[in-house]
Design an enzyme around this catalytic site. Structure first.
Site, short mmCIF file in Angstrom:
data_model
loop_
_atom_site.label_atom_id
_atom_site.label_comp_id
_atom_site.label_asym_id
_atom_site.label_seq_id
_atom_site.Cartn_x
_atom_site.Cartn_y
_atom_site.Cartn_z
N GLU A 159 0.92 -1.17 0.15
CA GLU A 159 -0.28 -0.16 -0.28
C GLU A 159 1.25 1.21 -0.16
OE1 GLU A 159 -3.60 2.30 1.96
OE2 GLU A 159 -3.22 0.08 2.38
N GLY A 160 1.10 1.66 -1.12
CA GLY A 160 1.74 2.98 -1.16
C GLY A 160 0.48 4.05 -0.84
N GLY A 163 -2.19 4.82 -3.68
CA GLY A 163 -2.65 4.11 -3.87
C GLY A 163 -2.28 2.45 -3.73
N VAL A 164 -3.60 1.49 -3.95
CA VAL A 164 -2.69 -0.45 -3.40
C VAL A 164 -2.62 -0.52 -4.75
CG1 VAL A 164 -3.81 -1.76 -2.03
CG2 VAL A 164 -5.55 0.17 -1.89
N VAL A 165 -1.32 -1.55 -4.67
CA VAL A 165 -0.95 -2.37 -5.71
C VAL A 165 -0.74 -3.94 -5.07
CG1 VAL A 165 1.19 -2.74 -7.42
CG2 VAL A 165 0.73 -0.73 -6.02
N ASP A 275 10.20 11.91 -8.06
CA ASP A 275 9.74 11.35 -6.87
C ASP A 275 10.73 10.07 -7.31
OD1 ASP A 275 9.03 10.60 -4.48
OD2 ASP A 275 7.27 9.51 -4.44
N1 ATP Z 1 4.81 -3.32 -11.43
C1 ATP Z 1 4.84 -4.26 -10.06
N2 ATP Z 1 5.38 -4.90 -9.71
C2 ATP Z 1 5.31 -4.80 -9.06
N3 ATP Z 1 5.36 -4.78 -7.66
C3 ATP Z 1 5.12 -2.87 -7.77
C4 ATP Z 1 4.73 -2.66 -9.31
N4 ATP Z 1 4.76 -0.77 -8.87
C5 ATP Z 1 4.54 -0.92 -7.81
N5 ATP Z 1 4.88 -1.87 -6.85
C6 ATP Z 1 5.08 -2.30 -5.75
O1 ATP Z 1 4.16 -1.19 -4.84
C7 ATP Z 1 5.00 -0.16 -4.46
C8 ATP Z 1 4.07 1.15 -4.44
O2 ATP Z 1 4.02 1.55 -6.19
P1 ATP Z 1 3.92 2.70 -5.78
O3 ATP Z 1 4.97 4.09 -6.27
O4 ATP Z 1 3.82 2.75 -7.63
O5 ATP Z 1 2.34 3.75 -5.99
P2 ATP Z 1 2.04 4.83 -4.47
O6 ATP Z 1 1.20 4.60 -4.00
O7 ATP Z 1 2.59 6.22 -5.56
O8 ATP Z 1 3.34 4.82 -3.25
P3 ATP Z 1 4.09 5.88 -3.20
O9 ATP Z 1 3.47 7.14 -3.01
O10 ATP Z 1 4.24 5.43 -1.74
O11 ATP Z 1 5.77 6.05 -3.27
C9 ATP Z 1 6.30 0.10 -4.95
O12 ATP Z 1 7.23 0.83 -4.59
C10 ATP Z 1 6.49 -1.19 -5.03
O13 ATP Z 1 6.80 -1.95 -3.75
MG MG Z 2 6.32 4.53 -4.62
#
Ligand code: ATP
Ligand code: MG
Lengths: 503, 293
Positions: A159-160, A163-165, A275
Site C-alpha cells: 500500500e503506497g 494507491g494500493v498495488v 519522485d
Molecule cells: N509493476 C509492479 N510490480 C510489482 N510491484 C509493484 C509494481 N508497481 C508498484 N509495485 C509495488 O508497490 C509499491 C507502491 O507503488 P507506487 O510507488 O506506484 O505507488 P504509490 O502509491 O505512488 O506509492 P508511494 O506514493 O508510497 O511512492 C512499490 O514501491 C512497489 O513495491
Molecule cells: Mg511509490
C-alpha cells in the site's frame, strides 16, 4: 461560419502550444485526506462486458486495417523514436513510416531487439547489452476500458500513499501482472490531473527501464480505476532491507546505468519524474531495473514556469526544493539519483531526514554549508534566511564512502552538487568513467535472484516517508480550495529562527 | 496488442457505419447535427473560458470519439461536451474550473435557445446537477475511450508544411487552412485520418480556393505521405459544414432528445428540418460519401 479566430502566427506548433501554456499552470495543490481503506471489487461490469464483445468482433478487422494504412513498422529503438517524435515533424525520417498502402506486416522479432545506433563508446556497448528493448506499441483501438474482472487477484503487494498495488493474474493469458488502484474517493475536481499525467507519462515513456503499462481497467463503480502493469518481482527498497550484504560494485553500476538511461530519456522528453527513490525502482529477476510510480511526473515547458515545490520524498529531495525554489528543473531528479547511488553502495539511506530542517541539516553536515560562491543565487532562495546554520565548512562525503573508487566518488559528488545548474545531467553521467573502470557493470542476466516478497507473502510496510501528498491533489481549480493551501513554512522571511514546520 | 497509445485511434468502416446511436434508432442526419452542435458548444465555451485552442480541439476529438462507442440516447450532448472540455483542459495542462465551465455552458445554452441570460445560482440545485453530470461524463469518457485521451493534433504539422511549401506569407492560405482545421473538428475526419493527412487536406483545400497552384510533379502531398483521395474526402466533409445550416432547436439533454424524436417525423415532413443537399460544385466536390476504405 468559418472559424478564423486563431491565427497560425499565434502558435507555431502543437508543442509550443502546450509549452506556452505550461507556465500559466501555477501548481498550487490541494491537500488530500489519506484513506487506508481499499477493497477488491469482483462484481462484473455489464457495460464494459458488452463493450468487450463489441471490440473482440472488431479486433481482427482493426489489426488488418492498421497494417494496411497506418502501420509504422518502426524498427528504431524506442529511445530514438521518442526523440524523433518530439522534434520538428520534418525530421521524421520517411523511412520509418509506411508510404505504400501495403506495408510489411509488423514483425515482432525485428522490433524487439535493436540496439541504439549512436556513436560507439565503451559505455555504449554496456548500455546496449544492459538496456534491453521493448516492443513498439500499435495505435489504439477505439474501445472502452475492460473490467478488472479480467484479472484474478492473487495478493496485495504494497500500500503506497496514494494507491494500493495488487499482484494479479490475467485470466485469459495466465500472465502475472501488477494492478495499481488509483485513489479517487475524495476528488472534488473530477479525475485528478496527476493521475492523467501518470498515465500519459507512462505511455510517452516507453523504455526498457520504465515499467510497462498494459491497460487501464475499471471496477464496478466509476471511481475504481486500476493501472495494469507488468509485474516486477522486487523494489529496491524492500530488497535491500532483506539483503545481508550490499550490492556488489558491478551490480551497482548496472543498476545505475539502467536508471540513468531511463532518466536521460525522460529528461530528453521534457519529463521530470519528481519522485525518484528506491521504493519506486523495481528490479526483476533478470537484473532489469524498471522505474515506476509516475504519480508526480510532469512535462515542463520552456522557459521553465513555476511549479509546485512540494515534490519528491524528503530523503531524496534536492536542496533547491527544500529552500523553496519555484523554478526547478530536471536537476532535482539528478539529486535523487545521487541519493539512490549512495544508498545502493552503503545499503542504507544516505540522508534520512525526519523533517525538512533536519533534512537540510543532514545535507549541510554531509556536504558543508553552501554559500554564494559555490552556489550563486543560493542566498536569494525563499527559505535561505530561515535555515539553520551548520558550522560545517567542508565536505565529508568522502568519509561516507571509504570503499568507493575515485571515479565512483567523483560521480556521486557531481550528482550531489549544490548548484542545480552545475549538477551533472543524466546524459553526462552515462558517460562517466566510473562505468568503464574495473569492475565492469555486471550483465543483467548474471544478477543473483532473490525470493520475491511481492510475489509471495505480504510485505512488511517500510518506514521511508512518502512524497508530500499535497502534490497529489488537483491543482488550482476551485478557489475555495485555495484557502486550504498556504505554505508549509510559517514565518517566511520573518525572524531568522522562525523557520518551523506546520505539519 | 497495445490497448493504450499516444497515437490517434482510427475507426474501422464498421464503427463508422453502425454507430451506437444508429443502433438506437437515431436518424443519421440528427446524429450528424448533434455532433456538430456539441462541438460548436465546446469551441464557444473554450473561447469564453480563454482556453488554448489545443484544449478545444482535443475536447472535440474526444467528443467525436465518444459517440462512436456510446449512444446519444444514453449520454447527452451537453454533459459529454462539458466533460470532454473539462478533461481536455487538464490533458492540455490548462485546467479550467468546474464552476466557470458550468456557468459558461448555462450561458451558451440560454443563448442558443434565445432565452434571456440568467446566471446560475451558485451552489443551487441546477448547479449541483450539472456538476454531478459533468464529473460523471468525464469519467465515462475516460472509461469508454480506454483512457486513450491524448490526441495528436495537426496544427503544428500544418504550419510546418506551409513553411516547406513557402506559403507562410500568403495572404489567405494560412488563415483559411487554420480555419478549416478548426472547423473540421466538427466532422468525423479526426477519427478517420491521421493528423498529417488532415494537415495536407486543409492546405490543399485552401490553395484550391485561393487558386494557387502547388507543385504536382511529383505531387507535393506525397512528401507528407498523404493521398489525393483522402484529401478530397476530407475537403468534402469540411465544405459540407458550410452548406448545411444547423437547426436552432436541437435537443441538448436526454429528455429533450426524447421529445424531439417523438416529433421528428412530423418535423421533417413539414420541412422545418429539411436538409439541403450540398450543392457547391465550385470545387468539383460532390456530396461526401463516408470514408473510402
Ligand atoms: N509493476 C509492479 N510490480 C510489482 N510491484 C509493484 C509494481 N508497481 C508498484 N509495485 C509495488 O508497490 C509499491 C507502491 O507503488 P507506487 O510507488 O506506484 O505507488 P504509490 O502509491 O505512488 O506509492 P508511494 O506514493 O508510497 O511512492 C512499490 O514501491 C512497489 O513495491
Ligand atoms: Mg511509490
Amino acid at each position: 461560419m468559418e472559424n478564423q479566430g486563431y491565427s497560425p502566427v499565434e502558435c507555431i506548433d502543437d508543442n509550443n502550444l502546450e509549452k506556452n501554456n505550461t507556465p500559466e499552470v501555477q501548481l498550487t495543490e490541494t491537500p488530500k485526506t489519506k484513506t487506508k481503506k481499499s477493497k477488491w471489487e469482483s462484481e462484473s461490469d455489464n457495460d464494459s462486458e458488452s463493450e468487450q464483445r463489441f471490440s473482440k468482433k472488431r479486433r481482427k478487422k482493426i489489426q488488418d486495417s492498421e497494417v494496411d494504412e497506418h502501420s509504422q513498422p518502426e524498427t528504431t529503438e524506442s529511445i530514438r523514436r521518442l526523440k524523433v517524435s518530439n522534434e520538428d515533424p520534418f525530421n521524421q525520417s520517411p523511412s520509418t513510416r509506411s508510404i505504400s498502402p501495403i506495408a510489411e506486416p509488423i514483425n515482432d522479432m525485428s522490433i524487439s531487439s535493436t540496439p541504439s545506433p549512436t556513436p560507439e563508446s565503451t559505455t555504449q556497448s554496456f548500455e546496449e547489452r544492459i538496456i534491453k528493448s521493448t516492443p513498439t506499441p500499435l495505435p489504439p483501438m477505439l474501445t472502452g476500458c475492460r473490467s478488472v474482472d479480467n484479472y484474478e487477484k492473487l495478493n496485495r503487494i504494497e500500500e503506497g500513499a496514494y494507491g494500493v498495488v495488487f499482484r494479479a493474474r490475467d485470466k485469459a493469458t495466465g500472465e502475472v501482472v501488477a494492478l495499481k488502484k488509483l485513489k479517487l474517493d475524495k476528488e472534488k475536481n473530477g479525475f485528478p490531473i496527476t493521475s492523467l499525467r501518470e498515465v500519459h507519462t507512462l505511455l510517452l515513456a516507453k523504455h526498457p527501464n520504465i515499467v510497462n503499462v498494459r491497460e487501464i481497467v475499471v471496477g464496478e463503480t466509476l471511481t475504481q480505476i486500476f493501472i495494469v502493469m507488468d509485474f516486477i518481482e522486487h523494489d529496491l527498497k524492500s530488497l535491500m532491507e532483506d539483503m545481508q550484504v550490499p550490492f556488489l560494485q558491478s551490480e551497482v553500476k548496472t543498476i545505475m546505468l539502467q536508471l540513468l538511461s531511463a532518466v536521460a530519456m525522460l529528461h530528453d522528453n521534457w519529463i521530470i519524474h519528481r519522485d525518484l527513490k528506491t521504493s519506486n525502482l523495481l528490479l526483476n529477476n533478470r537484473g532489469q531495473i524498471k522505474v515506476a510510480d509516475f504519480g508526480l511526473a510532469r512535462k515542463y515547458g520552456s522557459p521553465l514556469g513555476p511549479m509546485t515545490e512540494l515534490v519528491v520524498t524528503l530523503w531524496y529531495r534536492a536542496p533547491e526544493l527544500l529552500l523553496g525554489t519555484k523554478k526547478y528543473s530536471t536537476a532535482v531528479d539528478m539529486w535523487s539519483v545521487g541519493c539512490i547511488f549512495g544508498e545502493l553502495v552503503n545499503k542504507e539511506p544516505l540522508l534520512p531526514g525526519r523533517t525538512e530542517i533536519d533534512q537540510l541539516t543532514k545535507i549541510f553536515k554531509l556536504l558543508g554549508m553552501p554559500n554564494e560562491k559555490i552556489w550563486p543565487g543560493f542566498s536569494k532562495l525563499p527559505h535561505a534566511k530561515n535555515i539553520p546554520f551548520i558550522k560545517q565548512s567542508h565536505n565529508t562525503l568522502r568519509s561516507r564512502f571509504p570503499y568507493l573508487t575515485e571515479n565512483g566518488f567523483d560521480l556521486i559528488a557531481k550528482l550531489l552538487t549544490y548548484d542545480p545548474s552545475k549538477r551533472i545531467t543524466a546524459e553526462e553521467a552515462l558517460k562517466h568513467p566510473y562505468f568503464t573502470e574495473s569492475p565492469l557493470p555486471k550483465d543483467p542476466e548474471m544478477f543473483p535472484t532473490w525470493p520475491s516478497k511481492g510475489g509471495g507473502e505480504r510485505r512488511k510496510s517500510y518506514t521511508s516517508p512518502s512524497a508530500p501528498n499535497v502534490a497529489h491533489g488537483v491543482e488550482k481549480l476551485d478557489e475555495e480550495d485555495q484557502t486550504l493551501l498556504g505554505s508549509i513554512f510559517e514565518n517566511q522571511g520573518g525572524n531568522d529562527y522562525g523557520f518551523r514546520l506546520k505539519i | 496488442m497495445s490497448k493504450l497509445s499516444l497515437q490517434n485511434a482510427i475507426l474501422t468502416y464498421e464503427q463508422l457505419e453502425t454507430t451506437p446511436s444508429k443502433k438506437d434508432n437515431i436518424p443519421e442526419e440528427l446524429e450528424d447535427e448533434l455532433r456538430r452542435l456539441g462541438c460548436d458548444f465546446i469551441q464557444s465555451a473554450g473561447i469564453v473560458l480563454r482556453l488554448p485552442q489545443v484544449a478545444m480541439a482535443t475536447a472535440q476529438v474526444l467528443f467525436q470519439r465518444f459517440f462512436y462507442v456510446a449512444s446519444l440516447k444514453k449520454f447527452s450532448v451537453r454533459d459529454i461536451g462539458m466533460g470532454a472540455l473539462f478533461l481536455a483542459s487538464k490533458v492540455s495542462e490548462s485546467p479550467c474550473k468546474i464552476r466557470d465551465l458550468i456557468n459558461v455552458y448555462n450561458y451558451l445554452i440560454r443563448r442558443y435557445r434565445n432565452e434571456p441570460n440568467e446566471p446560475l445560482e451558485y451552489l443551487g440545485q441546477v448547479f449541483y446537477e450539472m456538476k454531478d453530470a459533468l464529473v460523471i461524463a468525464e469519467m465515462q469518457i475516460l472509461k469508454k475511450l480506454g483512457f486513450n485521451v491524448h490526441v495528436q493534433l495537426p496544427y503544428g504539422l500544418m504550419v510546418n508544411y506551409l513553411k516547406v511549401l513557402e506559403l507562410t506569407d500568403h495572404e489567405t492560405i494560412p488563415q483559411k487552412a487554420w480555419g478549416y482545421l478548426n472547423d473540421s473538428l466538427r466532422t468525423n475526419v479526426y477519427v478517420c485520418y491521421q493528423p498529417a493527412t488532415i494537415a495536407c487536406a486543409v492546405i490543399w483545400l485552401a490553395a484550391r480556393i485561393a487558386q494557387v497552384k502547388l507543385p504536382t510533379s511529383p505531387p507535393w502531398w506525397e512528401l507528407f505521405e498523404a493521398e489525393l483521395e483522402d484529401m478530397e474526402n476530407i475537403s468534402r466533409h469540411i465544405m459540407r459544414l458550410y452548406a448545411i445550416r444547423l437547426p436552432s432547436n436541437l435537443p441538448l439533454s436526454l429528455d429533450e432528445l426524447e421529445d424531439y424524436l417523438k416529433n421528428y417525423e412530423d418535423r421533417r415532413k413539414s420541412g422545418i428540418n429539411e436538409i439541403n443537399e450540398i450543392n457547391d460544385n465550385k470545387d468539383d466536390l460532390g456530396p461526401a460519401p463516408m470514408v473510402t476504405m
